[in-house]
Design a protein around this motif. Structure first.
Motif, mmCIF file in Angstrom:
data_model
loop_
_atom_site.group_PDB
_atom_site.id
_atom_site.type_symbol
_atom_site.label_atom_id
_atom_site.label_comp_id
_atom_site.label_asym_id
_atom_site.label_seq_id
_atom_site.Cartn_x
_atom_site.Cartn_y
_atom_site.Cartn_z
ATOM 1 N N GLN A 1 0.821 -1.197 0.000
ATOM 2 C CA GLN A 1 0.000 0.000 0.000
ATOM 3 C C GLN A 1 0.864 1.260 0.000
ATOM 4 O OE1 GLN A 1 -2.771 -0.333 3.226
ATOM 5 N NE2 GLN A 1 -4.098 -1.740 2.114
ATOM 6 N N ALA A 2 2.008 1.195 0.680
ATOM 7 C CA ALA A 2 2.907 2.347 0.672
ATOM 8 C C ALA A 2 3.382 2.648 -0.749
ATOM 9 C CB ALA A 2 4.097 2.078 1.587
ATOM 10 N N LEU A 3 3.727 1.619 -1.510
ATOM 11 C CA LEU A 3 4.155 1.823 -2.888
ATOM 12 C C LEU A 3 3.012 2.342 -3.741
ATOM 13 C CD1 LEU A 3 6.310 -1.407 -3.330
ATOM 14 C CD2 LEU A 3 7.142 0.927 -3.038
ATOM 15 N N ARG A 4 1.806 1.905 -3.451
ATOM 16 C CA ARG A 4 0.657 2.372 -4.223
ATOM 17 C C ARG A 4 0.412 3.856 -3.991
ATOM 18 N NH1 ARG A 4 -3.880 -0.918 -2.421
ATOM 19 N NH2 ARG A 4 -2.710 -2.572 -3.435
ATOM 20 N N VAL A 5 0.496 4.282 -2.743
ATOM 21 C CA VAL A 5 0.319 5.700 -2.439
ATOM 22 C C VAL A 5 1.424 6.524 -3.100
ATOM 23 C CG1 VAL A 5 0.319 7.405 -0.583
ATOM 24 C CG2 VAL A 5 -0.918 5.275 -0.304
ATOM 25 N N ALA A 6 2.636 6.000 -3.133
ATOM 26 C CA ALA A 6 3.765 6.705 -3.738
ATOM 27 C C ALA A 6 3.749 6.633 -5.262
ATOM 28 C CB ALA A 6 5.073 6.139 -3.214
ATOM 29 N N ARG A 7 2.767 5.893 -5.827
ATOM 30 C CA ARG A 7 2.673 5.718 -7.282
ATOM 31 C C ARG A 7 3.935 5.072 -7.835
ATOM 32 N NH1 ARG A 7 0.363 11.752 -8.842
ATOM 33 N NH2 ARG A 7 -1.172 11.878 -7.171
ATOM 34 N N CYS A 8 4.400 4.110 -7.108
ATOM 35 C CA CYS A 8 5.610 3.382 -7.488
ATOM 36 C C CYS A 8 5.209 1.942 -7.810
ATOM 37 C CB CYS A 8 6.622 3.418 -6.342
ATOM 38 S SG CYS A 8 8.109 2.457 -6.604
ATOM 39 N N ARG A 9 5.625 1.462 -8.960
ATOM 40 C CA ARG A 9 5.260 0.116 -9.381
ATOM 41 C C ARG A 9 6.166 -0.917 -8.713
ATOM 42 N NH1 ARG A 9 4.597 1.644 -15.783
ATOM 43 N NH2 ARG A 9 2.570 2.692 -15.590
ATOM 44 N N ARG A 10 5.546 -1.961 -8.244
ATOM 45 C CA ARG A 10 6.261 -2.997 -7.508
ATOM 46 C C ARG A 10 6.715 -4.090 -8.458
ATOM 47 N NH1 ARG A 10 4.678 -7.741 -4.518
ATOM 48 N NH2 ARG A 10 2.645 -7.492 -5.492
ATOM 49 N N LEU A 11 7.971 -4.501 -8.327
ATOM 50 C CA LEU A 11 8.519 -5.593 -9.129
ATOM 51 C C LEU A 11 9.024 -6.670 -8.170
ATOM 52 C CD1 LEU A 11 9.276 -6.714 -11.905
ATOM 53 C CD2 LEU A 11 11.474 -5.547 -11.703
ATOM 54 N N PRO A 12 8.164 -7.640 -7.832
ATOM 55 C CA PRO A 12 8.589 -8.676 -6.878
ATOM 56 C C PRO A 12 9.554 -9.663 -7.521
ATOM 57 C CG PRO A 12 6.331 -9.077 -7.628
ATOM 58 C CD PRO A 12 6.758 -7.785 -8.246
ATOM 59 N N VAL A 13 10.678 -9.865 -6.877
ATOM 60 C CA VAL A 13 11.712 -10.783 -7.361
ATOM 61 C C VAL A 13 12.145 -11.656 -6.189
ATOM 62 C CG1 VAL A 13 14.026 -10.978 -8.358
ATOM 63 C CG2 VAL A 13 12.514 -9.111 -9.068
ATOM 64 N N PRO A 14 12.274 -12.962 -6.375
ATOM 65 C CA PRO A 14 12.734 -13.822 -5.274
ATOM 66 C C PRO A 14 14.059 -13.331 -4.692
ATOM 67 C CG PRO A 14 11.927 -15.161 -7.088
ATOM 68 C CD PRO A 14 11.947 -13.745 -7.586
#
Length: 574
Positions: A212-225
């Protein structure tokens, strides 16, 4: 008493903003960088003057303080005969791991055996400060501050949230806290005014999940192991291009703290939430090349970020699962029937003591779902650290109300008149062999009774028959390597090896509450009283299990509550 000097690390906009906030409340403030030449220029200090060493100023991608600059400060402070110092440190000193209990208090546990190098350096900074205090006999106040978010901040979280993309570990969504320069400055000024000593946390009460913090910051999340990030980070971190591998721990597990001491003792008004701290990054951000969301979407996301629960319970998440997965499992796959729900208080505190089988916490989750759906109450169950160690399982357990099993967390639930779920047999009860599944094991140290007595909460025993069949444990392997990695007592051997739970018919019985109103809270220290109450709980559970097994005709179908005996007793079937 006045704050006459603020000794900082690298000058920058974050430091300037903190300085401006302090200067608005305190006369004669000046900022000095901690180089030896600059420190030598300091005039003699009056008896009522105080230094504040803002250690956060020197924190960059590595997320660690400038220990060399700090050493210069302490050496000069000792020569100058300084009598009081305010050290701004970081909540990053609490090593993020699955053992972190969340909302930790300043005196809740000793800091030792730290393996994360970032947390270790923050600890080294505080050790330096305490050594200086012990040598000089001066007063020392330490402010452990949550990450301070600022548009031009060079620290890890400011850069992460201000970027277009954020590479995060896959399967984790830890709860986080972010502070503003205004709240940090208010805390520094108030500590000086009150001449306070000791350790204080500077952080908002509410937490915010990373996603949610990334969503508020308008930052796209790239999940990597995590394993795939290790080598590139090792290569690039040495060049200062990316954060080191140790920083990933702060994106996997929580390091949240409780600010109650600062608010209660010093009455510092922490006015800003983590969401508001992040929003300072959004407004000045140029639109070119950045992912922009419509205003309506941003407003919706901001409302979703509001998280009143400091441990990460997500009621919206629970509601979604309650209409989909939980509903299917409860009503169709395991066809759970129940009895005695009237014994659960509709309001007020209670300890819900149960029996856990099947080595995975599905019986606890189904009880949680039942109480939420039928009563609108969210039971907070104490969980073993291993349940938040692994990806995907960790955010699932936290968002469904699980909290680290410790006395402080149990007290937090009951002091707020909540329902506390406990399994007195502990984790070993979940690994009971199937042949003994419906025999109660040892109840540990009977801490659940002591908790109930201290907080005057009734104990509601409940038992479930049928959950042991979803993962019937046929054998247990005592494998040291597996114990070390999983923190489970055994490797359970089941028909599906813990992959797919088997279908069965479940029966849950909530028994009549055991009141503790006749006991004083001090009875929690009386072994005889605690043992007698625990024995009563145990006997009721054993009698209920024996009766339910007597009535059960099949492990796959049939009700045990819709019987002539219940009709004669006036029972209403579920």
């Amino acid at each position: 008493m006045k704050l006459s000097h603020v000794v900082v690390g690298e000058r920058g906009s974050l430091v300037d903003q903190v300085m401006n906030r302090i200067g608005a409340s305190t006369a004669g403030v000046r900022s000095i960088e901690p180089q030896a030449a600059r420190l030598a220029e300091l005039p003699a200090l009056a008896e009522d003057e105080v230094w504040a060493f803002v250690a956060l100023a020197g924190v960059g991608l590595a997320g660690t303080p400038d220990l060399e600059g700090a050493q210069q400060v302490f050496m000069h402070a000792e020569r100058a005969g300084l009598r009081r110092l305010v050290l701004v440190a970081s909540t990053a000193i609490y090593e993020p791991s699955h053992h972190h209990p969340a909302q930790i208090h300043e005196d809740q546990r000793a800091l030792r055996h730290i393996s994360n190098p970032i947390a270790a350096r923050w600890l080294d900074l505080e050790v330096m400060a305490r050594d200086w205090r012990d040598r000089t006999g001066a007063a020392l106040a330490i402010l452990r501050c949550a990450p301070v978010i600022h548009p031009d901040g060079s620290d890890y979280f400011s850069r992460l949230l201000a970027s277009r993309w954020a590479v995060t570990p896959v399967g984790f969504d830890p709860s986080l806290q972010f502070a503003t320069p205004e709240d940090l400055a208010s805390a520094i000024v108030r500590v000086v005014e009150a001449q306070a000593d000791g350790v204080f946390h500077v952080a908002p009460r509410a937490v915010m999940p990373l996603r949610q913090a990334l969503r508020v910051a308008r930052c796209r999340r790239l999940p990597v192991p995590t394993a795939m990030q290790w080598l590139p980070r090792r290569l690039l971190a040495s060049r200062g291009r990316v954060a080191p591998c140790a920083q990933l721990d702060y994106l996997k597990h929580s390091f949240t703290v409780s600010p109650e001491k600062l608010v209660r003792e010093l009455r510092v008004p922490l006015r800003h939430t983590s969401e508001q701290a992040i929003e300072t990054l959004v407004e000045p951000r140029p639109s070119a090349g950045r992912p922009q969301a419509p205003a309506a979407v941003v407003a919706r996301d901001a409302s979703e970020v509001a998280q009143p629960d400091p441990f990460g319970l997500d009621e919206a998440y629970v509601t979604r699962l309650g209409k989909t997965l939980f509903r299917f499992l409860h009503d169709h796959y395991w066809r759970v029937e129940w009895r005695g729900l009237e014994h659960i208080p509709r309001s007020g505190r209670a300890v819900i003591a149960g029996v856990h089988r099947g080595h995975q916490p599905w019986d606890g989750v189904m009880t949680f779902h039942l109480l939420a759906r039928e009563l609108g109450r969210y039971m907070r169950f104490l969980i073993h650290p291993s349940l938040v160690k692994f990806p995907f399982l960790a955010p699932y357990m936290i968002k469904c109300g699980g909290i680290h099993a410790c006395l402080e967390n149990a007290a937090w639930v009951l002091e707020r008149d909540g329902l506390l779920g406990i399994y007195p047999e502990g984790i070993r009860g979940a690994f009971t062999l199937y042949r003994d599944a419906y025999r109660l094991g040892k109840f540990g140290r009977d801490e659940y009774v002591r908790i109930a007595l201290r907080h005057r909460a009734p104990i509601v025993p409940h038992v479930t028959v049928g959950s042991a069949e979803i993962f019937p444990i046929l054998a247990r392997v005592d494998w040291p390597w597996f114990r070390r990695v999983s923190e489970w007592p055994f490797l359970p051997i089941t028909p599906t090896m813990g992959t797919v739970p088997l279908p069965s018919k479940w029966h849950t019985w909530f028994l009549e509450p055991i009141s503790v109103e006749d006991y004083a809270p001090e009875a929690a220290d009386d072994r005889a009283t605690v043992k007698a109450i625990s024995q009563e709980v145990r006997e009721r559970m054993e009698a209920a299990i024996e009766e339910m097994l007597r009535r059960r005709k099949s492990i796959f179908w049939g009700s045990i509550f819709e019987t002539q005996e219940d009709v004669a007793l006036g029972e209403e079937p579920a």
